[in-house]
Structures are given as C-alpha cells and as structure tokens.
Design a protein around this motif. Structure first.
Motif, PDB file in Angstrom:
ATOM      1  N   THR A  79       0.868  -1.171   0.000  1.00 55.31           N
ATOM      2  CA  THR A  79       0.000   0.000   0.000  1.00 55.31           C
ATOM      3  C   THR A  79       0.909   1.227   0.000  1.00 55.31           C
ATOM      4  OG1 THR A  79      -0.047   0.192   2.403  1.00 55.31           O
ATOM      5  CG2 THR A  79      -1.738  -1.234   1.382  1.00 55.31           C
ATOM      6  N   PRO A  80       0.369   2.414  -0.244  1.00 53.36           N
ATOM      7  CA  PRO A  80       1.210   3.613  -0.173  1.00 53.36           C
ATOM      8  C   PRO A  80       1.893   3.783   1.190  1.00 53.36           C
ATOM      9  CG  PRO A  80      -0.826   4.124  -1.319  1.00 53.36           C
ATOM     10  CD  PRO A  80      -0.967   2.724  -0.770  1.00 53.36           C
ATOM     11  N   THR A  81       1.199   3.464   2.266  1.00 53.13           N
ATOM     12  CA  THR A  81       1.781   3.554   3.605  1.00 53.13           C
ATOM     13  C   THR A  81       2.887   2.525   3.783  1.00 53.13           C
ATOM     14  OG1 THR A  81      -0.314   4.359   4.494  1.00 53.13           O
ATOM     15  CG2 THR A  81       1.271   3.479   6.076  1.00 53.13           C
ATOM     16  N   ASP A  82       2.653   1.300   3.304  1.00 51.28           N
ATOM     17  CA  ASP A  82       3.685   0.255   3.379  1.00 51.28           C
ATOM     18  C   ASP A  82       4.954   0.696   2.653  1.00 51.28           C
ATOM     19  OD1 ASP A  82       1.938  -1.469   4.730  1.00 51.28           O
ATOM     20  OD2 ASP A  82       1.396  -2.566   2.901  1.00 51.28           O
ATOM     21  N   LEU A  83       4.784   1.293   1.479  1.00 50.29           N
ATOM     22  CA  LEU A  83       5.932   1.724   0.689  1.00 50.29           C
ATOM     23  C   LEU A  83       6.762   2.750   1.458  1.00 50.29           C
ATOM     24  CD1 LEU A  83       7.557   1.696  -1.945  1.00 50.29           C
ATOM     25  CD2 LEU A  83       5.983   3.459  -2.809  1.00 50.29           C
ATOM     26  N   ILE A  84       6.096   3.700   2.077  1.00 54.46           N
ATOM     27  CA  ILE A  84       6.804   4.722   2.861  1.00 54.46           C
ATOM     28  C   ILE A  84       7.558   4.072   4.010  1.00 54.46           C
ATOM     29  CG2 ILE A  84       6.457   6.667   4.438  1.00 54.46           C
ATOM     30  CD1 ILE A  84       4.084   7.477   2.547  1.00 54.46           C
TER      31      ILE A  84
END
Length: 96
Positions: free
Chosen positions: A41-46
C-alpha cells in the motif's frame, strides 16, 4: 490499494547486505539474489523505504524501487523469463 514493486539493491558491506535482505523479507517475496517483489500500500511503501534508508550507507549503497502497477490488475506476462521459468508467487506477503 496495493501496487506491485520490484525492489533491488546493491549493498557494499556484508552486515548491511544481510540487514537489507532481512528487511525486504518482511515486505515481499525473494525472487532472485538482491531482487524482491513486494505488494505494498502507499503507507507500506513509505515504511519500507524508511527502514531501508536507516540500513544503507547513502554514499556507497543503492536501492531501486520500480513500480510495476496495480496488484489487482496484474497481467500474467508482467514478468518474463529467459532460462528457468518465472513462477508467480502463490500468495502476496502480508505484513501485520
């Protein structure tokens, strides 16, 4: 919405190399030496990138993150192999 990322790394020092491998094992599937497929997810990527940034030496090491697109619309021919066939991972890695 999860996206598929191909994450590769070139780390010069053995201790950082092991730490980088262990970090990415928590986020995705090991495809080849220094290559992982991660469904994030975008949060996981960060979070993944932040963890890697803490491990590597920014003047000597390199991590490449390649966005391969939506995990939901993954094409069967997204990854093509020459030589040994590529087998799609049966289930995505889920980090809790």
């Amino acid at each position: 919405m999860r996206r598929i990322y191909l994450i590769t790394y070139d780390v010069c020092e053995p201790k950082r190399l092991r730490q980088t491998f262990k970090c990415l094992k928590n986020w995705g599937d090991h495809l080849q030496y220094s290559v992982f497929e991660c469904h994030l997810t975008p949060t996981d990527l960060i979070r993944c990138k932040a963890e890697l940034a803490e491990i590597i030496h920014h003047g000597e090491d390199q991590v490449l993150v390649v966005d391969l697109g939506s995990a939901e619309n993954r094409s069967d021919d997204l990854v093509q192999a020459i030589g040994k066939p590529y087998s799609d991972v049966a289930a995505p890695c889920i980090v809790v």
